[in-house]
Design an enzyme around this catalytic site. Structure first.
Site, PDB file in Angstrom:
ATOM      1  N   TRP A   1     -94.297 -49.206  -6.086  1.00  0.00           N
ATOM      2  CA  TRP A   1     -94.489 -49.529  -7.500  1.00  0.00           C
ATOM      3  C   TRP A   1     -95.943 -49.609  -7.921  1.00  0.00           C
ATOM      4  CZ3 TRP A   1     -91.430 -51.997 -11.696  1.00  0.00           C
ATOM      5  CH2 TRP A   1     -90.115 -51.505 -11.717  1.00  0.00           C
TER       6      TRP A   1
ATOM      7  N   TYR B   1     -94.064 -43.903  -1.367  1.00  0.00           N
ATOM      8  CA  TYR B   1     -93.236 -44.555  -2.381  1.00  0.00           C
ATOM      9  C   TYR B   1     -93.721 -45.977  -2.673  1.00  0.00           C
ATOM     10  CZ  TYR B   1     -89.258 -46.453  -4.844  1.00  0.00           C
ATOM     11  OH  TYR B   1     -88.464 -47.021  -5.800  1.00  0.00           O
TER      12      TYR B   1
END
Ligand code: MGD
Ligand code: MGD
Ligand code: MO
Length: 765
Positions: A109, A107
């Site tokens: 950005w 996970y």
């Protein structure tokens, strides 16, 4: 040369191979200062420059002294050796334990460019070698993404409908914002934010006569809307507050019966609960006032004003990032249904204006290139924030969204583009869980805790060192992100790294499909160019786009209006719920029989909050919200973030009364602690935060006093050594970061230096 980041587009000026200046994008009305943090960091000392392997792992192989992760020196190795080690280890683990023993949910950005998006790259690579344990959901919207399809519609479908500011300006009268509309957050947008619209829009709306109410522990959450009223609610009690508004509307007959009958199911069940027919407790303003510490009269008046005006109920994503985070989301929608304004211009609900720049922007929902990730043969994904549970309890069963699931047994972790030592809660527990796998590989740009806690670190390029395309739904420009400088040190693009690994594993053709990165960029552009036609958008050919450096996307013919199609014709535009309507009562959720999420929205006490017994020992509620000076942990070592530190520590805001009670003064360093951990922080004293609440933004690089040790002091101010690692409910299993009690004391004694930005120790073999 233009580049795109999640916090804006910038012109990067290079002189003598160095980044000399960064100037804001000429079309951006309100550029974010965070771009300045690229100066001095990208080519700076914290870069990972060469592949590196933790000493014991190199000497003794997988599983060697995993408790030494984070405290042992690294040995730098050649790319050839590193790739050989990683590919052999992948082969060993997949042969011996199968692909379901690899966690590569990874996970995070990553970067804004759409081809070199590290998470997509690692997922594609893992799929090409037989699959991996993936994650579902996000830290951002853990509770909402799972709840919404059951009661309304898919989260992304809903997000795309947000009525833009230009329409609100004309039609909205009253903006009731739970968690505010923090423009610090609207600096950011996944994939890019070429025109920052939120702050100027708040000013225009206020000038047009829109009244704002900020229901939040923090006044600054609507600081950019002139004249905003502030209701300083106790954290995590919004569900009680919303129920009291519902109670007032129903008791005073202000609810829209016709709307409820036509567009919703379940009003009667809700009404019985609200009026106290189940439990003898009416969820009145009086009742909520003791839970929320807001005067009953304030709630009553607010409810009447909501009914008398064209009202938007805005609920920040933050509210569902807490224990029982489903409830304020379900109730925010429910309140808008009671008011009967859903689907009107200027009324209804929003989920939400503020978290990112896209909501409120009047842009096309088209977004550009996407790297296809392929198919995952492993079918045991975990809810993203349950990683520590998974690592600690292989084979254990857990509830999730109506199913009983089983945690896989993880032997190898591969991370690229995210930083779990930034994002996960209860880091001391997490460090213990992190010792379970035999091997941890990361592709990283900087020597942050993500790299320092790994076994094998492969140096990744930044967006300034590669060609890419920046693009996001509802953003106005698609950006040709051209390489500005050569790769720093020996760093390589994630794509190159995975190509080289595939070559060694014999899966190169599947991973690359025979394309170089340049060929991929053009291919993905061409695919998106074709897709654009469905949106009536004509994109120029690739060469023209690339030489122009950007393309402006046309505005939609008609600005969106949230839920308008459904309001106009609920039969033709049935919602994808079992009833086809908005479900204030969900018989599906009811049928799961969960004690922490029943068939209708309700008030549940959070695991810890200011009304719980634990508040006697830990009397301060910690809000660890998004930082205004960076994106998560990204560029914490940049000038903009560093300028906000106090004595080198992350700044903690507390109320003057709370500071005085502890003889703490502004500018001092404090120790923030609870049973889960402790960190240092520098103090800001400000009555913009409610008494009993302290605010410490996320993103300070984890900086343990004794590296690798569980429970050691974090010297720098990473709030996740304090936060609660618990699923929001059995239904959604989201992250509960905003549910956390702490105590604060003045730090006495010699202040340990911050070493978060130092390199690890390197030794020769
Ligand atoms: N206490 C608390 N915790 C929270 C939250 C909260 O509100 N409170 N919010 C949560 C939320 S909503 C989120 S989204 C998460 C965010 O958590 P993350 O997305 O994990 O945080 P980032 O700091 O953005 O991590 C990105 C990492 O990827 C690296 N990186 C960037 N570009 C590239 C690249 O091109 N290649 C490679 N290989 N690496 C790259 C960066 O150096 C950085 O280490 O945090 C969550 N954690
Ligand atoms: N500058 C910057 N912007 C960002 C990010 C970043 O790292 N930096 N991260 C982006 C990401 S990944 C995401 S998911 C979004 C997140 O967007 P949000 O989830 O909305 O962001 P937060 O900053 O966690 O919280 C917003 C505000 O909610 C308030 N709040 C917290 N708990 C409660 C509560 O119980 N009740 C009420 N009423 N209010 C509460 C806090 O005061 C906080 O300032 O932000 C995005 N924007
Ligand atoms: Mo997020």
């Amino acid at each position: 040369m233009l580049t795109s980041t999640h916090w804006g587009v910038y012109d990067v000026h290079v002189e003598n191979g160095e980044i000399a200046r960064v100037t804001p994008f000429e079309h951006d009305p309100d550029p974010s200062p965070i771009g300045q943090s690229l100066l001095g960091t990208v080519t700076g000392p914290a870069r990972v420059r060469r592949p590196a392997v933790r000493k014991s792992w190199l000497e003794r192989g997988a599983g060697a002294s995993t408790e030494k992760r984070g405290c042992e020196p690294f040995v730098e190795v050649s790319w050839d050796e590193a790739l050989e080690l990683v590919s052999k280890e992948l082969k060993r683990v997949t042969t011996r334990f199968g692909n379901s023993s690899i966690f590569a949910g990874s996970y995070g950005w990553s970067s804004a460019g759409r081809f070199h998006h590290a998470q997509s790259q690692v997922h594609r690579f893992m799929n090409s070698i037989g699959g991996y344990v993936a994650h579902v959901g996000t830290y951002s919207l853990g509770a909402a993404r799972t709840l919404l399809p059951r009661i309304l519609t898919d989260m992304d479908a809903m997000r795309a409908q947000h009525t833009p500011w230009v329409e609100l300006e004309k039609h909205c009268q009253f903006m009731v914002a739970f968690g505010g509309i923090p423009s610090k957050n609207a600096q950011v947008n996944g994939g890019g934010a070429s025109r920052h619209e939120t702050r100027p829009a708040l000013k225009r709306l206020a000038a047009a006569g829109v009244r704002f109410v900020n229901i939040s522990p923090l006044r600054h959450d609507l600081g950019d809307a002139p004249g905003a009223e502030w209701i300083p609610i106790r954290p995590n009690t919004d569900a009680a507050f919303m129920l009291a508004i519902a109670h007032t509307l129903i008791a005073e007959g202000l609810h829209d019966r016709a709307f409820l009958a036509r567009y919703c199911v379940g009003f009667d069940e809700l009404s019985r609960y609200v009026m106290g027919e189940h439990d003898g407790v009416a969820k009145s303003a009086e009742w909520a006032s003791t839970i929320c510490e807001v005067a009953a009269a304030t709630i009553l008046t607010l409810a009447r004003r909501m009914a008398a005006n064209r009202t938007v109920v805005n609920v920040a994503w933050a509210l569902q990032r807490g224990d029982h985070g489903e409830q304020p989301y379900w109730l925010g929608i429910t309140l808008a249904c009671l008011l009967g304004q859903v689907g009107t211009k200027g009324g209804g609900f929003a989920l939400a204006y503020g978290p990112v720049n896209a909501e409120g922007a009047n842009g096309s929902t088209f977004s550009g290139p996407v790297l296809p990730q392929g198919q995952n043969a492993v079918k045991t994904p975990i809810p993203v924030a349950r990683i520590a549970d998974m690592l600690e309890n292989p084979g254990a069963e857990y509830d999730f969204n109506g199913k009983r699931c089983t945690y896989p047994d993880i032997r190898l972790i591969y991370w690229a583009g995210g930083n779990p030592f930034h994002h996960h809660q209860d880091l001391n527990r997490f460090i213990g869980a992190w010792r379970k796998p035999e091997t941890i590989v990361v592709n990283e740009q900087y020597w942050n805790a993500n790299a320092k806690m790994a076994d094998i670190v492969l140096p990744a390029t930044t967006m300034l060192e590669r060609d890419d395309i920046g693009s996001a739904s509802r953003d106005r420009y698609m950006i040709a992100m051209k390489r500005a400088i050569p790769p720093v040190g020996e760093s390589r693009d994630d794509y190159e790294i995975f190509t080289a690994l595939s070559e060694r594993l014999g899966t190169k053709e599947t991973f690359t499909e025979g394309r170089s990165s340049a060929a991929w960029l053009r291919h993905l552009y061409d695919v998106s160019r074709e897709r654009a036609q469905k949106f009536d958008i004509r994109l120029p050919p690739f060469e023209a786009f690339w030489s122009e450096g950007l393309v402006e996307l046309p505005l939609p013919d008609e600005p969106a209006v949230m839920m308008k199609a459904y309001r106009d014709d609920p039969d033709a535009n049935r919602l994808p719920t079992p009833s086809g309507k908005i479900e204030i009562f969900s018989s599906t959720i009811h049928s799961f029989g969960y004690d922490d999420c029943r068939g209708h929205p309700a008030w549940y006490e959070p695991r810890e909050w200011l009304g719980s017994p634990l508040a006697k020992r830990y009397p301060l509620h910690l809000i660890s919200h998004q930082p205004s000076t960076r994106l998560h942990s990204q560029y914490d070592h940049g000038s903009v973030s560093l300028a906000s530190k106090i004595q080198g520590r992350e700044a903690l805001t507390m109320h003057p009364v709370d500071a005085a009670a502890r003889a703490i003064e502004a500018g001092e360093v404090v120790r923030v602690y609870n049973d889960r951990g402790a960190c240092l922080a520098g103090v800001i004293v400000d009555d913009a935060v409610r008494p009993g609440v302290v605010v410490l933004p996320t993103g300070a690089w984890y900086d343990p006093l004794v590296p690798g040790e569980i429970g050691t002091l974090d010297k720098h101010g990473n709030p996740n050594v304090l936060t609660l690692d618990k699923g929001t409910s059995k239904l959604t299993q989201g992250c509960s970061a905003h549910t956390c009690l702490v105590e604060v004391e003045k730090f006495e004694g010699a202040l340990p230096p911050v070493t978060a930005f130092d390199l690890p120790q390197f030794v020769k073999r």
